[in-house]
Design an enzyme around this catalytic site. Structure first.
Site, PDB file in Angstrom:
ATOM      1  N   HIS A 194      94.861  24.021  26.826  1.00 52.98           N
ATOM      2  CA  HIS A 194      96.243  23.532  26.727  1.00 52.98           C
ATOM      3  C   HIS A 194      96.639  22.767  27.997  1.00 52.98           C
ATOM      4  CE1 HIS A 194      96.496  27.352  24.198  1.00 52.98           C
ATOM      5  NE2 HIS A 194      96.908  26.441  23.347  1.00 52.98           N
ATOM      6  N   SER A 238      89.955  29.225  23.489  1.00 56.68           N
ATOM      7  CA  SER A 238      90.854  29.439  22.354  1.00 56.68           C
ATOM      8  C   SER A 238      91.700  30.663  22.654  1.00 56.68           C
ATOM      9  CB  SER A 238      90.035  29.685  21.085  1.00 56.68           C
ATOM     10  OG  SER A 238      90.842  30.273  20.084  1.00 56.68           O
ATOM     11  N   LYS A 288      89.276  20.117  20.030  1.00 64.23           N
ATOM     12  CA  LYS A 288      88.888  21.459  19.556  1.00 64.23           C
ATOM     13  C   LYS A 288      89.302  21.664  18.086  1.00 64.23           C
ATOM     14  CE  LYS A 288      88.582  26.092  19.552  1.00 64.23           C
ATOM     15  NZ  LYS A 288      89.737  26.495  18.839  1.00 64.23           N
ATOM     16  N   ASP A 289      90.508  21.190  17.745  1.00 62.16           N
ATOM     17  CA  ASP A 289      90.992  21.275  16.362  1.00 62.16           C
ATOM     18  C   ASP A 289      90.852  19.884  15.740  1.00 62.16           C
ATOM     19  OD1 ASP A 289      92.273  24.122  16.229  1.00 62.16           O
ATOM     20  OD2 ASP A 289      92.864  23.274  18.150  1.00 62.16           O
ATOM     21  N   GLY A 292     101.344  28.726  22.363  1.00 62.94           N
ATOM     22  CA  GLY A 292     101.389  29.644  23.507  1.00 62.94           C
ATOM     23  C   GLY A 292     100.063  30.343  23.741  1.00 62.94           C
TER      24      GLY A 292
HETATM   25  P1  AMP Z   1      97.259  25.947  19.769  1.00 62.84           P
HETATM   26  O1  AMP Z   1      98.135  26.620  20.766  1.00 62.84           O
HETATM   27  O2  AMP Z   1      96.004  26.691  19.458  1.00 62.84           O
HETATM   28  O3  AMP Z   1      98.025  25.503  18.536  1.00 62.84           O
HETATM   29  O4  AMP Z   1      96.771  24.616  20.457  1.00 62.84           O
HETATM   30  C1  AMP Z   1      97.677  23.663  20.963  1.00 62.84           C
HETATM   31  C2  AMP Z   1      96.931  22.407  21.312  1.00 62.84           C
HETATM   32  O5  AMP Z   1      95.934  22.699  22.290  1.00 62.84           O
HETATM   33  C3  AMP Z   1      96.186  21.817  20.103  1.00 62.84           C
HETATM   34  O6  AMP Z   1      96.292  20.398  20.142  1.00 62.84           O
HETATM   35  C4  AMP Z   1      94.768  22.253  20.335  1.00 62.84           C
HETATM   36  O7  AMP Z   1      93.803  21.394  19.751  1.00 62.84           O
HETATM   37  C5  AMP Z   1      94.691  22.208  21.858  1.00 62.84           C
HETATM   38  N1  AMP Z   1      93.595  23.049  22.333  1.00 62.84           N
HETATM   39  C6  AMP Z   1      93.367  24.348  22.026  1.00 62.84           C
HETATM   40  N2  AMP Z   1      92.210  24.772  22.605  1.00 62.84           N
HETATM   41  C7  AMP Z   1      91.701  23.704  23.272  1.00 62.84           C
HETATM   42  C8  AMP Z   1      90.529  23.494  24.062  1.00 62.84           C
HETATM   43  N3  AMP Z   1      89.647  24.448  24.272  1.00 62.84           N
HETATM   44  N4  AMP Z   1      90.334  22.276  24.597  1.00 62.84           N
HETATM   45  C9  AMP Z   1      91.231  21.272  24.383  1.00 62.84           C
HETATM   46  N5  AMP Z   1      92.362  21.411  23.647  1.00 62.84           N
HETATM   47  C10 AMP Z   1      92.592  22.608  23.105  1.00 62.84           C
END
Ligand code: AMP
Length: 282
Positions: A37, A185, A149-150, A31
């Site tokens: 995302h 992020s 990113k991750d 979220g």
């Molecule tokens: P998170 O909500 O941080 O767990 O991220 C969910 C998904 O979104 C994960 O696969 C992350 O790698 C991806 N994500 C987060 N930030 C970015 C970004 N800046 N660019 C591309 N994908 C992202």
């Protein structure tokens, strides 16, 4: 757009999709959604009959003293964005349903979690792979979308899927950045104005590494030193600056082949990560 808080409701929805032979694209998130995302959601929308997004701040991937409690949560705004993107279903389970009292099984992907972020966050990736396995078993996606990113997370999930014969294609999409280069992020929300300016040291260090390699430098230590200088100039605390083999995540002395250049930096109280992947360096 349907929103399911309960696991049986989500399972039943997926059962119906399966009966209709709909392909399912899945985007797992915690979220506090942003354009990073949404880039995954848009790709999923292009490629699948059904798009399912999960929003779950997974306690198992936060260590003691990390930011689980204060992690940004804004379900209303997230649901608005997902509705605008034409998402079919959103899964927003409770921690008590995902991890009931007698929950014991953990998914551990061997060595890969021991490097990079896993050094300062020892149980993080086990928390990620365990919850992703559970989410995959509930949503049964044909394709699941993750961000570069991750990078370590994406590499570990690909390995898990291969090792366990999970019938889901893992799609990894490029990092989405702010105009000035800062990787988007959810944690950028924590940064004060001055910290936000200093946070550019991550992308600047990676750009410097890219330039040095383009100029023919292959000495990983020299490149790491220059990157560290850029970060330290901004009074940021380095967790790691690493140049590693993109498959094994092991440090390399000479920059050759497929290479992941990754940084983790603490600015104020906020830990930020960023990386670039370089392919087939001669
Ligand atoms: P998170 O909500 O941080 O767990 O991220 C969910 C998904 O979104 C994960 O696969 C992350 O790698 C991806 N994500 C987060 N930030 C970015 C970004 N800046 N660019 C591309 N994908 C992202």
């Amino acid at each position: 757009m349907e929103v399911f808080k309960d696991i049986p409701g989500m399972v039943e929805y997926i059962d119906d999709c399966r009966k209709n032979n709909d392909t399912i694209g899945f985007v797992p998130t915690m979220g506090a959604l942003h354009e990073g995302h949404l880039s995954l959601v848009r790709k999923a929308r292009e490629e699948n009959a059904q798009v399912v997004v999960s929003i779950f701040v997974n306690p198992a991937q936060f260590g003691p003293g990390e930011d689980f409690e204060k992690y940004p949560r804004d379900l209303k705004s997230d649901l608005g964005m997902l509705l605008d993107e034409g998402v079919d279903a959103v899964f927003t389970p409770n921690a008590e349903d995902i991890y009931p009292k007698e929950f014991f099984t953990l998914v551990d992907v061997g060595r890969l979690p021991n490097y990079l972020c896993g050094i300062s966050r020892p149980s993080h990736f086990r928390g990620v792979t365990t919850v992703v396995t559970k989410l995959f078993n509930i949503v049964r996606p044909d394709r699941a979308y993750f961000g570069q990113k991750d990078a370590q997370q994406a590499i570990i999930i690909k390995k898990m899927v291969r090792d366990l014969n999970v019938q889901t294609e893992i799609c990894v999409l490029p990092t989405v950045r702010e105009e000035d280069g800062l990787a988007m992020s959810s944690r950028n929300k924590y940064l004060s104005k001055s910290e936000r300016a200093r946070a550019l040291c991550l992308s600047h260090a990676l750009i410097k590494a890219g330039e040095m390699i383009a100029d023919g430098n292959r000495d990983a230590m020299e490149i790491i030193e220059q990157m560290a200088n850029i970060i330290e100039e901004q009074k940021a605390e380095i967790d790691y600056v690493a140049i590693v083999d993109a498959d094994t995540l092991e440090d390399i002395g000479q920059v050759r082949g497929n290479v992941l250049i990754a940084v983790a930096v603490i600015i104020g109280h906020t830990r930020l990560i960023d990386n670039i992947m370089l392919y087939d360096i001669k």
